[in-house]
Design a protein around this motif. Structure first.
Motif, PDB file in Angstrom:
ATOM      1  N   PRO A 148       0.720  -1.152   0.093  1.00  0.00           N
ATOM      2  CA  PRO A 148       0.069  -0.086  -0.040  1.00  0.00           C
ATOM      3  C   PRO A 148       0.734   1.250   0.088  1.00  0.00           C
ATOM      4  O   PRO A 148       1.911   1.245   0.683  1.00  0.00           O
ATOM      5  N   LYS A 149       0.446   2.255  -0.920  1.00  0.00           N
ATOM      6  CA  LYS A 149       1.338   3.303  -0.983  1.00  0.00           C
ATOM      7  C   LYS A 149       1.367   4.357   0.369  1.00  0.00           C
ATOM      8  O   LYS A 149       0.330   4.597   0.973  1.00  0.00           O
ATOM      9  N   THR A 150       2.462   4.696   0.987  1.00  0.00           N
ATOM     10  CA  THR A 150       2.312   5.512   2.072  1.00  0.00           C
ATOM     11  C   THR A 150       3.361   6.690   1.757  1.00  0.00           C
ATOM     12  O   THR A 150       4.123   6.937   0.887  1.00  0.00           O
ATOM     13  N   LEU A 151       2.601   7.860   2.127  1.00  0.00           N
ATOM     14  CA  LEU A 151       3.354   9.079   1.953  1.00  0.00           C
ATOM     15  C   LEU A 151       4.035   9.819   3.593  1.00  0.00           C
ATOM     16  O   LEU A 151       3.094   9.864   4.461  1.00  0.00           O
ATOM     17  N   LEU A 152       5.070   9.825   3.445  1.00  0.00           N
ATOM     18  CA  LEU A 152       5.821  10.288   4.495  1.00  0.00           C
ATOM     19  C   LEU A 152       5.837  11.829   4.556  1.00  0.00           C
ATOM     20  O   LEU A 152       6.260  12.529   3.511  1.00  0.00           O
ATOM     21  N   VAL A 153       5.314  12.544   5.709  1.00  0.00           N
ATOM     22  CA  VAL A 153       4.959  13.828   5.728  1.00  0.00           C
ATOM     23  C   VAL A 153       5.893  14.494   7.015  1.00  0.00           C
ATOM     24  O   VAL A 153       5.675  13.993   8.201  1.00  0.00           O
ATOM     25  N   SER A 154       6.529  15.522   6.776  1.00  0.00           N
ATOM     26  CA  SER A 154       7.223  16.318   7.886  1.00  0.00           C
ATOM     27  C   SER A 154       7.355  17.586   7.375  1.00  0.00           C
ATOM     28  O   SER A 154       6.572  18.159   6.418  1.00  0.00           O
ATOM     29  N   GLY A 155       7.983  18.545   8.277  1.00  0.00           N
ATOM     30  CA  GLY A 155       7.861  20.077   8.147  1.00  0.00           C
ATOM     31  C   GLY A 155       8.830  20.757   9.098  1.00  0.00           C
ATOM     32  O   GLY A 155       8.993  20.177  10.131  1.00  0.00           O
ATOM     33  N   SER A 156       9.170  22.101   8.958  1.00  0.00           N
ATOM     34  CA  SER A 156       9.606  22.859   9.806  1.00  0.00           C
ATOM     35  C   SER A 156       9.119  24.204   9.595  1.00  0.00           C
ATOM     36  O   SER A 156       8.220  24.541   8.521  1.00  0.00           O
ATOM     37  N   ARG A 177      15.326  11.662   6.094  1.00  0.00           N
ATOM     38  CA  ARG A 177      13.999  11.177   5.495  1.00  0.00           C
ATOM     39  C   ARG A 177      13.998  11.029   4.146  1.00  0.00           C
ATOM     40  O   ARG A 177      13.572  10.034   3.728  1.00  0.00           O
ATOM     41  N   ILE A 178      14.574  11.708   3.344  1.00  0.00           N
ATOM     42  CA  ILE A 178      14.672  11.276   1.988  1.00  0.00           C
ATOM     43  C   ILE A 178      15.425   9.933   1.634  1.00  0.00           C
ATOM     44  O   ILE A 178      15.225   9.059   0.941  1.00  0.00           O
ATOM     45  N   ASP A 179      16.439   9.602   2.560  1.00  0.00           N
ATOM     46  CA  ASP A 179      17.150   8.363   2.223  1.00  0.00           C
ATOM     47  C   ASP A 179      16.144   7.308   2.658  1.00  0.00           C
ATOM     48  O   ASP A 179      15.991   6.207   1.966  1.00  0.00           O
ATOM     49  N   HIS A 184      12.771   2.725   0.909  1.00  0.00           N
ATOM     50  CA  HIS A 184      11.637   1.661   1.050  1.00  0.00           C
ATOM     51  C   HIS A 184      10.666   2.281   0.176  1.00  0.00           C
ATOM     52  O   HIS A 184       9.199   1.661   0.553  1.00  0.00           O
ATOM     53  N   GLY A 185      10.748   2.901  -0.775  1.00  0.00           N
ATOM     54  CA  GLY A 185       9.687   3.132  -1.692  1.00  0.00           C
ATOM     55  C   GLY A 185       8.351   4.102  -1.233  1.00  0.00           C
ATOM     56  O   GLY A 185       7.311   3.819  -1.639  1.00  0.00           O
ATOM     57  N   LEU A 186       8.806   4.942  -0.414  1.00  0.00           N
ATOM     58  CA  LEU A 186       7.776   5.827   0.154  1.00  0.00           C
ATOM     59  C   LEU A 186       7.606   7.221  -0.586  1.00  0.00           C
ATOM     60  O   LEU A 186       8.714   7.679  -1.150  1.00  0.00           O
ATOM     61  N   GLU A 187       6.467   7.812  -0.772  1.00  0.00           N
ATOM     62  CA  GLU A 187       6.446   9.080  -1.290  1.00  0.00           C
ATOM     63  C   GLU A 187       6.885   9.810  -0.212  1.00  0.00           C
ATOM     64  O   GLU A 187       6.607   9.688   1.305  1.00  0.00           O
ATOM     65  N   PHE A 188       7.090  11.356  -0.550  1.00  0.00           N
ATOM     66  CA  PHE A 188       7.643  12.300   0.643  1.00  0.00           C
ATOM     67  C   PHE A 188       7.337  13.658   0.432  1.00  0.00           C
ATOM     68  O   PHE A 188       7.208  13.978  -0.591  1.00  0.00           O
ATOM     69  N   PHE A 189       6.635  14.249   1.590  1.00  0.00           N
ATOM     70  CA  PHE A 189       6.554  15.556   1.279  1.00  0.00           C
ATOM     71  C   PHE A 189       6.986  16.461   2.552  1.00  0.00           C
ATOM     72  O   PHE A 189       6.662  15.981   3.538  1.00  0.00           O
ATOM     73  N   TYR A 190       7.694  17.549   2.357  1.00  0.00           N
ATOM     74  CA  TYR A 190       8.162  18.419   3.409  1.00  0.00           C
ATOM     75  C   TYR A 190       7.558  19.760   3.195  1.00  0.00           C
ATOM     76  O   TYR A 190       7.550  20.337   2.263  1.00  0.00           O
ATOM     77  N   ASN A 191       6.846  20.197   4.269  1.00  0.00           N
ATOM     78  CA  ASN A 191       6.242  21.486   4.350  1.00  0.00           C
ATOM     79  C   ASN A 191       6.865  22.409   5.038  1.00  0.00           C
ATOM     80  O   ASN A 191       7.360  22.544   6.164  1.00  0.00           O
ATOM     81  N   MET A 192       6.858  23.732   4.512  1.00  0.00           N
ATOM     82  CA  MET A 192       7.420  24.813   5.298  1.00  0.00           C
ATOM     83  C   MET A 192       6.094  26.003   5.209  1.00  0.00           C
ATOM     84  O   MET A 192       6.843  27.241   5.321  1.00  0.00           O
ATOM     85  N   ALA A 193       5.018  25.893   4.840  1.00  0.00           N
ATOM     86  CA  ALA A 193       4.047  26.759   4.485  1.00  0.00           C
ATOM     87  C   ALA A 193       2.987  26.897   5.663  1.00  0.00           C
ATOM     88  O   ALA A 193       2.888  25.648   6.254  1.00  0.00           O
ATOM     89  N   THR A 194       2.267  27.955   5.938  1.00  0.00           N
ATOM     90  CA  THR A 194       1.277  27.885   6.858  1.00  0.00           C
ATOM     91  C   THR A 194       0.071  27.909   6.076  1.00  0.00           C
ATOM     92  O   THR A 194      -0.328  28.473   5.164  1.00  0.00           O
ATOM     93  N   PHE A 195      -0.668  26.752   6.406  1.00  0.00           N
ATOM     94  CA  PHE A 195      -2.078  26.480   5.682  1.00  0.00           C
ATOM     95  C   PHE A 195      -3.135  27.401   6.505  1.00  0.00           C
ATOM     96  O   PHE A 195      -4.089  27.619   5.678  1.00  0.00           O
ATOM     97  N   GLU A 196      -3.003  27.253   8.037  1.00  0.00           N
ATOM     98  CA  GLU A 196      -4.327  27.747   8.656  1.00  0.00           C
ATOM     99  C   GLU A 196      -3.590  28.693   9.631  1.00  0.00           C
ATOM    100  O   GLU A 196      -2.864  28.188  10.597  1.00  0.00           O
ATOM    101  N   LYS A 197      -3.780  29.905   9.650  1.00  0.00           N
ATOM    102  CA  LYS A 197      -3.272  30.816  10.743  1.00  0.00           C
ATOM    103  C   LYS A 197      -3.696  30.376  12.183  1.00  0.00           C
ATOM    104  O   LYS A 197      -2.720  30.650  13.153  1.00  0.00           O
ATOM    105  N   GLU A 198      -4.558  30.243  12.492  1.00  0.00           N
ATOM    106  CA  GLU A 198      -5.267  29.705  13.672  1.00  0.00           C
ATOM    107  C   GLU A 198      -4.633  28.514  14.339  1.00  0.00           C
ATOM    108  O   GLU A 198      -4.482  28.380  15.410  1.00  0.00           O
ATOM    109  N   MET A 199      -4.101  27.692  13.382  1.00  0.00           N
ATOM    110  CA  MET A 199      -3.677  26.515  13.803  1.00  0.00           C
ATOM    111  C   MET A 199      -2.188  26.471  13.931  1.00  0.00           C
ATOM    112  O   MET A 199      -1.337  25.804  13.079  1.00  0.00           O
ATOM    113  N   SER A 200      -1.594  27.033  14.921  1.00  0.00           N
ATOM    114  CA  SER A 200      -0.132  27.181  15.061  1.00  0.00           C
ATOM    115  C   SER A 200       0.344  26.188  15.948  1.00  0.00           C
ATOM    116  O   SER A 200      -0.252  25.430  16.564  1.00  0.00           O
TER     117      SER A 200
END
Length: 471
Positions: A148-156, A177-179, A184-200
């Motif tokens: 099953p496809k898995t997406l590894l998500v992290s951020g700073s 994380r990239i290594d 292991h064949g995982l998709e990867f997404f690294y986030n550095m954006a603010t999506f919701e200002k209230e959810m800090s």
């Protein structure tokens, strides 16, 4: 009446003269400096003695001069409890609004605090939507190996760290994380954006996870990992087959969570959540506790009242998850798997000092105390400016953890770090003219083809031969 002897009179006069001389000296400028120096020395010795007593009490067994408590003498659970507290409280302390980012954030709709906060429009048929999409795109939800496809998500944080070393180790941990994802064949997404200002702060992961689910219908699992966690067993894989129909896999302890109702019965620094309707509903159930301001403060008071030993501070996502599992809809508990058999979250102070012993005794692939899957630097503040003993130790051990994991990657290419505390590398294997190892295979094939006609000839002549040579 006895009269004093001549010797006594002489001694008395000499003593008086000495006292007068001493008084005159002490009243002089040089004498006053000497008195001041002696008094300063006394104070210094006293302060030093007090410091030694305090440090001895702080350092515990082993004192100041070498030695430390035996690893088994420290209760792992106590360490984890302290680490969990330090982690969440440190995040609360560092949750300073980023005004520069907030000013650039475009709000399409302003949230009315008198209404419950939501992450977006309510979706009730996500499972059927995903089923339809996957029917139209067959095979997209699986990896090349059929998993099953898995997406590894992290951020700073979107802004630079006040301490440049923090950004440096964010980069190193990102490389880690990239290594792991590549191996292991995982998709990867690294986030550095603010999506919701209230959810800090720690709540920022909720809107991010929802966006990942809705925009990646091909992904079966989303794996969240905090920026201060690192893979240290590059071979170990999550045993997904054991989780059945569970939708949330989180590290924790059953007795702390279900018997003691402890707010640190589980850890949300590294967890997996299935891309399904249940998970969207879970995010919706957690979201109303999260908006910064009065809502978060009141939710924190509720959690402190309901959860054991929780300090008084604003609501955090970990406490919210514990609360709804214990007091919310039974479906949250029914479909949550509390993992404790391996280190989905490994408290760094328990594992980093044993890396050399692990390398000498064991090998990667266990994921538990023999070779920890994830090392989590809870309580460290790599972005905080200013030198201090605690942060220096964090950076030192972050470097060791990175190199411990990186050696497992570099080994394939014939290199390793000179030492766990060093970024320098050394060659551990000579280069070969046959890097793919095909010469041995070709030789075996040649031996096999030349032996076969001879065996057939012997068989035709009725000669006896040892059939084992065919093996």
């Amino acid at each position: 009446m006895l009269r004093p002897s001549t010797e006594a009179k002489t001694f008395y006069k000499v003593s008086q003269a000495g006292e007068m001389k001493a008084k005159n000296f002490l009243s002089s400028q040089k004498g006053r400096r000497l008195v001041k120096a002696v008094n300063s020395l006394k104070i210094t010795v006293l302060c030093g003695f007090i410091t030694i007593l305090v440090l001895r009490g702080t350092l515990g067994p082993g004192g100041l001069f070498g030695g430390s408590a035996a690893p088994h003498s420290v209760d792992l659970r106590e360490q984890i409890i302290k680490a969990q507290r330090a982690k969440v409280l440190a995040q609360v302390e560092d949750a300073v609004p980023d005004n520069a980012t907030a000013s650039k954030f475009v709000e399409e709709e302003k949230w009315d605090p008198s209404t419950p906060y939501t992450l977006g429009p309510k979706i009730t048929d996500w499972d059927s939507q995903r089923e339809k999409w996957n029917t139209l795109n067959p095979g997209m939800n699986k990896t090349l190996s059929g998993r099953p496809k898995t997406l590894l998500v992290s951020g700073s944080q979107p802004s630079p760290c006040a301490n440049p070393m923090g950004d440096f180790y964010h980069l190193k941990f990102l490389k880690n994380r990239i290594d792991y994802a590549r191996l292991h064949g995982l998709e990867f997404f690294y986030n550095m954006a603010t999506f919701e200002k209230e959810m800090s702060s720690f709540w920022a992961k909720l809107p991010l996870l929802r966006k990942m689910m809705l925009n990646h219908p091909d992904v079966e699992w989303i794996w969240w990992m905090d920026s201060d966690a690192i893979f240290t067993d590059m071979t170990f894989e999550m045993p997904m087959e054991k989780y059945g129909k569970n939708n949330l896999i989180v590290h924790g302890f059953h007795n702390l969570l279900f018997e003691q109702h402890s707010w640190i019965g589980l850890n949300t620094g590294s967890f997996l959540i299935r891309n399904c309707q249940w998970s969207l509903d879970l995010l919706d159930a957690l979201a109303p506790f999260g908006p910064e301001g009065e809502t978060r403060v009141k939710a924190g008071e509720l959690f402190t009242d309901k959860l054991v030993n929780r300090p008084v501070f604003e609501a955090d996502d970990q406490s919210a998850l514990v609360y709804i599992i214990l007091y919310g809809d039974p479906k949250w508990k029914a479909n949550t798997y509390v993992e404790w058999e391996f280190f989905l979250h490994g408290y760094w102070k328990f594992v980093v000092y044993n890396y050399e012993k692990m390398m000498a005794k064991d090998h990667p692939g266990y994921g538990d105390e023999r070779w920890p899957f994830v090392t989590h630097f809870v309580g460290c503040k790599p972005c905080k400016l200013g030198a201090n003993v605690e942060n220096d130790e964090c950076f030192k051990q972050m470097e060791r953890a990175f190199n411990f994991a990186d050696n497992q990657v570099l080994e394939k290419y014939g290199y390793s770090h000179a030492a766990l505390g060093s970024f320098k590398t050394r060659k551990i294997r000579r280069d070969s003219t046959d890097p793919l190892g095909l010469e041995n295979i070709s030789k075996k094939e040649t031996d096999h083809t030349t032996a076969e006609p001879r065996l057939l000839q012997q068989s035709a002549q009725g000669e006896n031969f040892d059939s084992s040579i065919m093996k």
